[in-house]
Design a protein around this motif. Structure first.
Motif, PDB file in Angstrom:
ATOM      1  N   LEU A   1       0.838  -1.202   0.000  1.00 49.49           N
ATOM      2  CA  LEU A   1       0.000   0.000   0.000  1.00 49.49           C
ATOM      3  C   LEU A   1       0.876   1.256   0.000  1.00 49.49           C
ATOM      4  O   LEU A   1       0.613   2.211  -0.749  1.00 49.49           O
ATOM      5  CB  LEU A   1      -0.940   0.002   1.206  1.00 49.49           C
ATOM      6  N   ALA A   2       1.915   1.259   0.813  1.00 48.63           N
ATOM      7  CA  ALA A   2       2.833   2.395   0.849  1.00 48.63           C
ATOM      8  C   ALA A   2       3.492   2.596  -0.512  1.00 48.63           C
ATOM      9  O   ALA A   2       3.614   3.727  -0.996  1.00 48.63           O
ATOM     10  CB  ALA A   2       3.895   2.193   1.936  1.00 48.63           C
ATOM     11  N   ALA A   3       3.905   1.505  -1.139  1.00 46.95           N
ATOM     12  CA  ALA A   3       4.557   1.595  -2.451  1.00 46.95           C
ATOM     13  C   ALA A   3       3.615   2.196  -3.485  1.00 46.95           C
ATOM     14  O   ALA A   3       4.011   3.080  -4.269  1.00 46.95           O
ATOM     15  CB  ALA A   3       5.025   0.210  -2.897  1.00 46.95           C
ATOM     16  N   GLU A   4       2.383   1.744  -3.523  1.00 48.07           N
ATOM     17  CA  GLU A   4       1.426   2.251  -4.509  1.00 48.07           C
ATOM     18  C   GLU A   4       1.085   3.720  -4.272  1.00 48.07           C
ATOM     19  O   GLU A   4       1.050   4.514  -5.207  1.00 48.07           O
ATOM     20  CB  GLU A   4       0.155   1.401  -4.512  1.00 48.07           C
ATOM     21  N   LEU A   5       0.834   4.089  -3.012  1.00 44.19           N
ATOM     22  CA  LEU A   5       0.447   5.471  -2.734  1.00 44.19           C
ATOM     23  C   LEU A   5       1.603   6.438  -2.957  1.00 44.19           C
ATOM     24  O   LEU A   5       1.400   7.546  -3.475  1.00 44.19           O
ATOM     25  CB  LEU A   5      -0.098   5.587  -1.308  1.00 44.19           C
TER      26      LEU A   5
ATOM     27  N   ALA B   1       1.889   9.419  -5.770  1.00 44.35           N
ATOM     28  CA  ALA B   1       2.215  10.804  -5.409  1.00 44.35           C
ATOM     29  C   ALA B   1       3.303  11.351  -6.325  1.00 44.35           C
ATOM     30  O   ALA B   1       3.251  12.509  -6.739  1.00 44.35           O
ATOM     31  CB  ALA B   1       2.655  10.879  -3.952  1.00 44.35           C
ATOM     32  N   VAL B   2       4.259  10.513  -6.676  1.00 44.76           N
ATOM     33  CA  VAL B   2       5.347  10.941  -7.556  1.00 44.76           C
ATOM     34  C   VAL B   2       4.855  11.077  -8.991  1.00 44.76           C
ATOM     35  O   VAL B   2       5.148  12.051  -9.675  1.00 44.76           O
ATOM     36  CB  VAL B   2       6.530   9.952  -7.473  1.00 44.76           C
ATOM     37  N   ARG B   3       4.078  10.120  -9.438  1.00 48.72           N
ATOM     38  CA  ARG B   3       3.661  10.121 -10.841  1.00 48.72           C
ATOM     39  C   ARG B   3       2.534  11.110 -11.129  1.00 48.72           C
ATOM     40  O   ARG B   3       2.537  11.798 -12.151  1.00 48.72           O
ATOM     41  CB  ARG B   3       3.221   8.721 -11.247  1.00 48.72           C
ATOM     42  N   HIS B   4       1.541  11.162 -10.252  1.00 48.08           N
ATOM     43  CA  HIS B   4       0.343  11.969 -10.539  1.00 48.08           C
ATOM     44  C   HIS B   4       0.224  13.232  -9.689  1.00 48.08           C
ATOM     45  O   HIS B   4      -0.570  14.106 -10.014  1.00 48.08           O
ATOM     46  CB  HIS B   4      -0.914  11.123 -10.346  1.00 48.08           C
TER      47      HIS B   4
ATOM     48  N   GLY C   1      -2.678   0.530  -9.880  1.00 48.09           N
ATOM     49  CA  GLY C   1      -2.332   0.937  -8.527  1.00 48.09           C
ATOM     50  C   GLY C   1      -3.520   1.059  -7.598  1.00 48.09           C
ATOM     51  O   GLY C   1      -3.536   0.470  -6.515  1.00 48.09           O
ATOM     52  N   LEU C   2      -4.525   1.813  -8.000  1.00 43.05           N
ATOM     53  CA  LEU C   2      -5.681   1.975  -7.121  1.00 43.05           C
ATOM     54  C   LEU C   2      -6.543   0.721  -7.066  1.00 43.05           C
ATOM     55  O   LEU C   2      -7.260   0.500  -6.084  1.00 43.05           O
ATOM     56  CB  LEU C   2      -6.503   3.201  -7.530  1.00 43.05           C
ATOM     57  N   LEU C   3      -6.465  -0.118  -8.096  1.00 42.71           N
ATOM     58  CA  LEU C   3      -7.132  -1.422  -8.009  1.00 42.71           C
ATOM     59  C   LEU C   3      -6.508  -2.253  -6.892  1.00 42.71           C
ATOM     60  O   LEU C   3      -7.216  -2.904  -6.113  1.00 42.71           O
ATOM     61  CB  LEU C   3      -7.021  -2.188  -9.332  1.00 42.71           C
ATOM     62  N   LEU C   4      -5.185  -2.229  -6.804  1.00 43.82           N
ATOM     63  CA  LEU C   4      -4.502  -2.943  -5.724  1.00 43.82           C
ATOM     64  C   LEU C   4      -4.849  -2.355  -4.364  1.00 43.82           C
ATOM     65  O   LEU C   4      -5.109  -3.090  -3.411  1.00 43.82           O
ATOM     66  CB  LEU C   4      -2.985  -2.893  -5.931  1.00 43.82           C
ATOM     67  N   VAL C   5      -4.840  -1.050  -4.272  1.00 47.99           N
ATOM     68  CA  VAL C   5      -5.172  -0.395  -3.011  1.00 47.99           C
ATOM     69  C   VAL C   5      -6.583  -0.780  -2.579  1.00 47.99           C
ATOM     70  O   VAL C   5      -6.816  -1.163  -1.422  1.00 47.99           O
ATOM     71  CB  VAL C   5      -5.013   1.138  -3.121  1.00 47.99           C
TER      72      VAL C   5
END
Length: 156
Positions: free
Chosen positions: A64-68, A72-75, A124-128
């Motif tokens: 979860l930390a990796a995805e969020l 933050a970096v990409r979007h 990413g948000l699907l995983l979250v």
């Protein structure tokens, strides 16, 4: 501009536990290196707090930390601005990760369709949504530009 979706994520900013059992927060550069460092430090904090490496809880919260942080970096990146990570555990064993960036006009939208097999992004948000007990986002309340995206994982 879209509003905070109501169908699959919590819309109201949930009250944070005023007395977390453990608390870690830090600013990181809005770069892939900053996102990697944030993920690693979150993993180390979890282990130090008694959520050991290799357990389901540790692996899930670290993902979860990796995805969020990657989002933050990409979007959410604004050149010259950092992102902020807050990691807390509550007495009921809930772990909360919150990532704040300075880009308030781009809001996270839950994916309604799975990306095709030839795409390397869009999951990413699907995983979250699949891994978190609940998640959502809110605009920064301090009057500064930006938003916070949070996810909670309950171990109970």
């Amino acid at each position: 501009m879209t509003s905070n979706p109501t169908s699959s994520i919590a819309t109201a900013r949930p009250a944070q536990n005023p007395h977390p059992t453990h608390h870690f927060e830090m600013r990181f550069s809005s770069t892939p290196r900053g996102a990697r460092l944030a993920r690693r430090l979150c993993g180390e904090r979890l282990h130090a707090w008694g959520i050991p490496y290799g357990t389901e809880a540790h692996d899930t919260v670290t993902l979860l930390a990796a995805e969020l942080t990657a989002n933050a970096v990409r979007h959410g990146r604004v050149p010259g601005r950092d992102f902020h990570v807050r990691l807390t555990t509550a007495p009921d064993a809930t772990v909360r990760i919150e990532v704040t960036d300075t880009r308030g006009e781009r809001h996270p939208e839950p994916a309604t369709l799975h990306p095709g097999p030839d795409r390397t992004d869009g999951r990413g948000l699907l995983l979250v949504a699949a891994l978190a007990s609940r998640w959502g986002w809110h605009l920064r309340t301090c009057g500064s530009p930006g938003k916070s995206v949070w996810a909670e994982y309950g171990q109970a």
